[in-house]
Design a protein around this motif. Sequence first.
Motif, PDB file in Angstrom:
ATOM      1  N   THR A   7      45.419  37.424  41.389  1.00 23.22           N
ATOM      2  CA  THR A   7      45.902  37.234  40.080  1.00 23.22           C
ATOM      3  C   THR A   7      44.622  36.309  39.286  1.00 23.22           C
ATOM      4  N   GLN A  11      47.545  38.299  28.946  1.00 27.05           N
ATOM      5  CA  GLN A  11      47.936  38.393  30.308  1.00 27.05           C
ATOM      6  C   GLN A  11      47.034  38.389  31.421  1.00 27.05           C
ATOM      7  N   ASP A  12      47.508  37.737  32.843  1.00 25.64           N
ATOM      8  CA  ASP A  12      46.357  37.946  33.661  1.00 25.64           C
ATOM      9  C   ASP A  12      46.107  39.054  34.229  1.00 25.64           C
ATOM     10  N   HIS A  13      44.866  39.057  35.019  1.00 21.82           N
ATOM     11  CA  HIS A  13      44.462  40.363  35.485  1.00 21.82           C
ATOM     12  C   HIS A  13      44.972  40.636  36.906  1.00 21.82           C
ATOM     13  N   SER A  14      45.419  41.944  37.247  1.00 16.21           N
ATOM     14  CA  SER A  14      45.665  42.221  38.552  1.00 16.21           C
ATOM     15  C   SER A  14      44.221  42.772  39.376  1.00 16.21           C
ATOM     16  N   ASN A  19      44.719  42.840  32.459  1.00 21.49           N
ATOM     17  CA  ASN A  19      46.203  42.322  31.788  1.00 21.49           C
ATOM     18  C   ASN A  19      47.371  42.975  32.796  1.00 21.49           C
ATOM     19  N   TYR A  45      49.053  41.700  35.087  1.00 19.34           N
ATOM     20  CA  TYR A  45      49.861  40.495  35.548  1.00 19.34           C
ATOM     21  C   TYR A  45      49.631  40.125  36.942  1.00 19.34           C
ATOM     22  N   TRP A  46      50.229  40.590  38.109  1.00 23.42           N
ATOM     23  CA  TRP A  46      49.731  40.045  39.369  1.00 23.42           C
ATOM     24  C   TRP A  46      49.104  41.129  40.279  1.00 23.42           C
ATOM     25  N   ARG A  86      51.235  44.170  41.638  1.00 23.22           N
ATOM     26  CA  ARG A  86      51.967  45.117  40.480  1.00 23.22           C
ATOM     27  C   ARG A  86      51.200  46.421  40.252  1.00 23.22           C
ATOM     28  N   LEU A 103      49.644  50.260  30.402  1.00 24.37           N
ATOM     29  CA  LEU A 103      49.625  48.902  29.829  1.00 24.37           C
ATOM     30  C   LEU A 103      49.110  48.864  28.326  1.00 24.37           C
ATOM     31  N   GLU A 118      50.740  46.205  26.380  1.00 22.99           N
ATOM     32  CA  GLU A 118      50.212  44.962  26.530  1.00 22.99           C
ATOM     33  C   GLU A 118      48.618  44.866  25.746  1.00 22.99           C
TER      34      GLU A 118
END
Length: 618
Positions: free
Chosen positions: A527, A534-537, A558, A560-561, A564, A596, A599
């Motif tokens: 992450t 939002q964080d990058h997966s 963006n 998430y983790w 995901r 996404l 987002e």
Amino acid sequence: MKRITVFVIFLIAVWMAFTVRLFHIQIVDNSWKLSAENNVIRTLKIYAPRGEIVDREGRVIVANQVAYDLMVIPMQVKEMDTAEFCRLFAISREFFEKQLEAARNYSRYKPSEFIRYIQAKDYAYLQEKLFLFPGFFFQRRTLRYYPYSSAANVLGFIGEVDENTVKNNPEYSRGDFIGVAGIEKSYERYLRGKHGVKRILVDVRGREKGPYKAGLFDSLAVPGSDLMATIDIELQMYGETLMRNKRGSIVAIEPSTGEILLLVTSPTYDPNLLVGRDRNINYRKLYNDSINKPLYDRALLAEYPPGSPFKILQALVALQEGSIQPSTTFTCGGGFRAGSLFVRCKCGTSYPLPLQVGIYKSCNNYFCNTYKRTIEKYPDAPTGVEIWSRHMKSFGLGTYFNNDLSTGRRGLVPDSTYYNRKFRTTRWKALNTISLGIGQGEMLVTPIQLANAAAAIANRGYFYTPHLVKRIDGKPITDPHYTQPKKTTVDSIHFETVIEGMFQVFEQGTARASRIPGIELCGKTGTAQNPHGQDHSIFMAFGPKNNPKIAIAIFVENGYWGSRWAAPIASLIIEKYLTGKVERKELERRMMEGSLQDEYDRQLIRIFGQKLLTTSGR
């Protein structure tokens, strides 16, 4: 010698020079005769077909299609029914006058393009009517065609040469095409071929009567070379489908060769949009799409913090340096602490962790301590970071591959010079750069660099330069830059420990929901912090564990983790490549239908406000 003698000799020399020149013009050189007869001879360029491109399985992914340019010789244009001409060719009177004026400004005697890219289905009908319009004729050429409407960023596109290209490259002339991006650009000298010339007799109405001098002065076009790309077009299309309504990229490499199996960037576009009469209009639309940026190849140009996948390289360097052993343990307890400095960890453990558990639990504390030990092994931090940086660069990070990719970025592996300049002193400490321990801070990689690092790990310490073409006219690429392995600075003995930890990421760690039954995979989720939202997966993996056939890296912006979006998508691609099909249909459906976009819209509002979002048509 008397003056009269010198004068006589001079006259004789001048007479002989004129005689030789006249003999050459009248007997030897036919160009003047051709020029004098230009009013009844039409000189046509025979465009060389560009070489076709097939994928690694031999499927044609770039082909040619026939089209026609309507040409004009202004001097031969006579009184005609302009309204009927405009009706037949579906153009306006203003366009007609503009094109004719441009042709006259170029040359009254040489052919100029008047209307480009007339389709073959319209040619036969229009050719029957062309005798009504003296000075106009058709010239055949070829345009590109993309049967799979995919891999636009890989294949690239072609465009008309500009004046500077023509001026500096005599092999090109006005109206020629040249590769602008992708394989079309990188392999232009192989794909372009060599144009021919055809001279045709025409009557007073401009109608063709046959070849001039039985084709004595003609030359044939030489087609360009055919290429075999390394990508699997079916896999490429599958990857693009999985990334629909998401932003990011996927890169997959065959570890044993460095051949790129797929190179996905999302959002993307249909390469057929940049072919034919609407090419310029479509290009402007794609270029001006500042929200989706379809022309921006995220796989090669986007630079991200690598996040937790970087912990694998951190472990390898620490093992090589002897700053840790496989049995070395650290107790987390919620994160790394050093005075007022605190790096949070969510591994959820409060007991001593050995290296392999630290990997599959993705413990921030473990790898902050590992990095700190590696740097502090040396007398000062600048020396330690310099050595650490050299190790990382040996995996292909922080540098260009100098390969057949038409674009790219080098990313950033900070060294002592970088931090000396940043801190304006050489008296900084390891703790000042501790975020490097978990792949954050100043560290930046491109997706293709992370995929190559995965291939180096899969190979236990070496990699082949990633590349996009494997054969030219049926002959394999033999350039040592692609065929000779590049060794990392980490000895092969250290890799099995971290590979076992990566295997446990699938078995009992953060990617266990993405396991493929019957296939042993090794990977690392991540992450990456994103200051804009939002964080990058992120996910890096290879498989099978032994004798690996594919190494992969994926970034979902963006997302998430890592577990995901990135890990499930990567595992689906690996499954399809290794088995030829996907059995996990429910996971596949969720990844394909998942979006996404909401987002991204929220991120746009945060950065630019509601006005831009409304203007973009969302």
